[in-house]
Design an enzyme around this catalytic site. Sequence first.
Site, short mmCIF file in Angstrom:
data_model
loop_
_atom_site.label_atom_id
_atom_site.label_comp_id
_atom_site.label_asym_id
_atom_site.label_seq_id
_atom_site.Cartn_x
_atom_site.Cartn_y
_atom_site.Cartn_z
N GLU A 214 0.48 -0.95 0.18
CA GLU A 214 -0.30 0.21 0.04
C GLU A 214 0.72 0.71 -0.39
OE1 GLU A 214 -2.73 0.39 2.79
OE2 GLU A 214 -3.84 -1.70 2.58
N LYS B 94 2.04 4.50 1.49
CA LYS B 94 2.36 4.68 2.80
C LYS B 94 2.65 6.16 2.59
CE LYS B 94 5.48 4.21 6.79
NZ LYS B 94 5.25 5.61 7.12
N ARG C 163 -1.36 9.65 11.60
CA ARG C 163 -2.65 8.77 11.76
C ARG C 163 -4.36 8.94 12.42
NH1 ARG C 163 -0.54 2.87 13.12
NH2 ARG C 163 -2.46 1.89 12.92
N ARG D 174 -2.53 8.68 16.76
CA ARG D 174 -1.61 7.68 17.31
C ARG D 174 -1.22 7.27 18.42
NH1 ARG D 174 3.39 5.87 18.41
NH2 ARG D 174 4.06 4.23 16.56
N GLU E 219 -5.03 7.67 7.52
CA GLU E 219 -3.63 8.48 7.11
C GLU E 219 -4.87 9.77 6.79
OE1 GLU E 219 -1.21 7.29 8.51
OE2 GLU E 219 0.32 9.00 8.51
N PHE F 78 -6.86 2.85 5.38
CA PHE F 78 -6.84 1.03 5.31
C PHE F 78 -6.60 0.01 6.82
CE2 PHE F 78 -3.45 3.85 8.07
CZ PHE F 78 -3.55 3.80 9.34
N ARG G 10 4.37 -3.94 17.94
CA ARG G 10 5.38 -4.08 16.20
C ARG G 10 5.28 -5.16 16.28
NH1 ARG G 10 7.31 0.40 14.53
NH2 ARG G 10 7.35 1.69 16.45
N LYS H 78 7.16 -1.24 7.30
CA LYS H 78 7.40 -0.33 6.61
C LYS H 78 8.86 -0.51 5.25
CE LYS H 78 9.03 1.45 10.57
NZ LYS H 78 8.45 2.31 11.16
P1 ATP Z 1 5.94 3.59 13.65
O1 ATP Z 1 4.66 3.81 13.94
O2 ATP Z 1 6.40 2.45 13.01
O3 ATP Z 1 6.32 3.57 15.49
P2 ATP Z 1 6.30 6.71 13.02
O4 ATP Z 1 4.79 7.44 13.98
O5 ATP Z 1 6.95 7.02 12.50
O6 ATP Z 1 6.82 4.84 13.29
P3 ATP Z 1 6.03 4.91 10.33
O7 ATP Z 1 7.21 4.81 10.72
O8 ATP Z 1 6.58 6.50 9.53
O9 ATP Z 1 5.64 5.71 11.23
O10 ATP Z 1 4.75 4.07 10.30
C1 ATP Z 1 4.12 3.74 10.00
C2 ATP Z 1 3.19 4.61 10.37
O11 ATP Z 1 2.59 4.94 9.06
C3 ATP Z 1 1.67 4.31 10.53
O12 ATP Z 1 1.42 4.73 11.99
C4 ATP Z 1 0.51 5.17 9.59
O13 ATP Z 1 0.49 6.50 10.54
C5 ATP Z 1 0.85 5.61 8.12
N1 ATP Z 1 0.87 4.97 6.86
C6 ATP Z 1 0.46 5.86 6.55
N2 ATP Z 1 -0.30 4.61 4.87
C7 ATP Z 1 -0.78 3.56 5.72
C8 ATP Z 1 -0.56 2.47 5.04
N3 ATP Z 1 -1.57 2.43 3.94
N4 ATP Z 1 -1.10 1.46 6.52
C9 ATP Z 1 -0.82 1.66 6.91
N5 ATP Z 1 0.05 2.83 8.20
C10 ATP Z 1 0.05 3.91 6.96
#
Ligand code: ATP
Length: 543
Positions: A207, A209, A214, A229, A259, A300, A377, A383
């Site tokens: 998908e 990102k 979130r 989040r 998102e 999502f 996690r 990712k």
């Molecule tokens: P983490 O959530 O892994 O602790 P983070 O908050 O910095 O790290 P990222 O590492 O950038 O976030 O990646 C996860 C986040 O990506 C998700 O929490 C969500 O907000 C975002 N995201 C964007 N698109 C999607 C998608 N298609 N499916 C799931 N998450 C997505």
Amino acid sequence: MTQGRLYPNYLGIELGIAEKLAIKAIAAATGEVEDRVSAAYRKTGDLGTVAEDLLRGKGQLRFGGERLTVDEVYATFDKIARSRGPGSTESKIKLLTELLAKSTPAESKFIIRMAVGKLRLGVADMTILDALAVAHGDGKDSRTLLERAYNLSSDLGVVATTLLTGGMNAIESFKVTVGKPIRPMLAERLSDPREILDKMNGTAAAEYKYDGLRVQAHVSQEEVTLFSRRMENITDQFPDVQKLLKEKLAAKEAIVEGEAVPVDSTTGDIQPFQAISQRRGRKYDLERMVEVIPIALFLFDLLYLNGRDYTQDQFLERRNTLGELVEGRERLNLSSQIIVNEAGQLDKFMEQAIADGCEGLMIKSIGPDSAYNAGARGWNWIKYKRDYKSEMQDTVDLVVVGAFSGRGRRGGTYGAVLLAAYDQKDDVFRTVCKCGSGFKDEDLSKLASLLKKYLIPHRHARVDSKVEADAWFTPELVLEVTGAEITLSPVHTCGIGIVRPGSGLAIRFPRFTGRWRDDKSPEEATTQTEVIEMYQTQLKKLG
Ligand code: ATP
């Protein structure tokens, strides 16, 4: 109360008794003057022990032999936390004074510490779950199921009540509830597409990102509540997202995740994440913000629908059901998704994601164990991001070859232009971005009048474009543009096939600087070779 809290964090209700008020209550309950209470506090630094010492000095044992119960303390604190408006300060002091008047000196110490938010026993959520497992569950091993219930509700109080009333059976069949935030499922990270597919047993859903915020939305017939989040209630910051879900999600009751991404109000294109952060903490000009920085929500996941908990279902089951609720109508969409089983597909989809303003891909397991793992996690979500972010070193001068009709405020005029770089070798103009940002209102009317004389009914023969524009022009007008970086692009034709087969180059997040380069002819615009060089320098700098 062991944790010094009355409610789960997501409610955001603090007991919030200021030290000044606690001093007044201690003075009233002990018959001391406030100054003496304050002086004692300055000496010890702990209002709890001040209350204890003063009550002991006064010889207070127990009011009429009556024992203060936990329920009573809780109920009084609850009243204090909920009292608002005029007269609430006096009523808070009065309630706390009454409580102190009934407590023993030792009890008063903890009551005061809790009241001023300094109980600090250091008991973490997980410790409480461990304690519950041993005291009321089937021993230590019950912790996993208790933790699951906690992850589905973010509410230790509810978990404890469920356990004590329904036993471990009730914990085993614990379900999500609309209004109680579910702790988010989190992803691991990998940077090699082959490795990612191996982890996924060869096939997975990929998908876009999106780089936004979130949002977990709890939709009921009465209201829509939005959680971040970190499970903070962010409903008030996003009245537009609330409205979007209320009007366009075809569900009576649902919990969905997505998102929230800022989009350009006229082109609908995804904008850099910073635009959304400008909304946070703004109370007064929120209305204007909602208009200037509109938000699109890309859903999502589906966690609950009309009485059914979906968290234990496989991912594609959740996703397909989610698809039935969303028609991809304006600003409420499903995340872009494809099913992949080859590394090459992942790379291609990645390029497309970047070209569309996303930061990478989320790869998700579609296997039998692809339930929604709340609060965990794990490798069911991976990712795949490029780890660099850079700013384009230099501005570029690009030629307007096409334009797109504006929407909203830009209705009736152009909302964005299709820009191209010059390819000297073939003497053609190859597209490198669609740009709708940076134009002020007066720029837009100037743009329309300048372009009028170049308007032609079809793509110009010297223009190489895979993009279909709403209007085409003879390549004449040159504009100065800046951007975030140069990326591979499946859509644009600048440098096509030179850096990578089938791929061109694009400018990510392009922005008009305000400079009309009428001093330049189109052949003097930035060339394809220069764009390629800029891309390569950028790669080198990033190692
Ligand atoms: P983490 O959530 O892994 O602790 P983070 O908050 O910095 O790290 P990222 O590492 O950038 O976030 O990646 C996860 C986040 O990506 C998700 O929490 C969500 O907000 C975002 N995201 C964007 N698109 C999607 C998608 N298609 N499916 C799931 N998450 C997505």
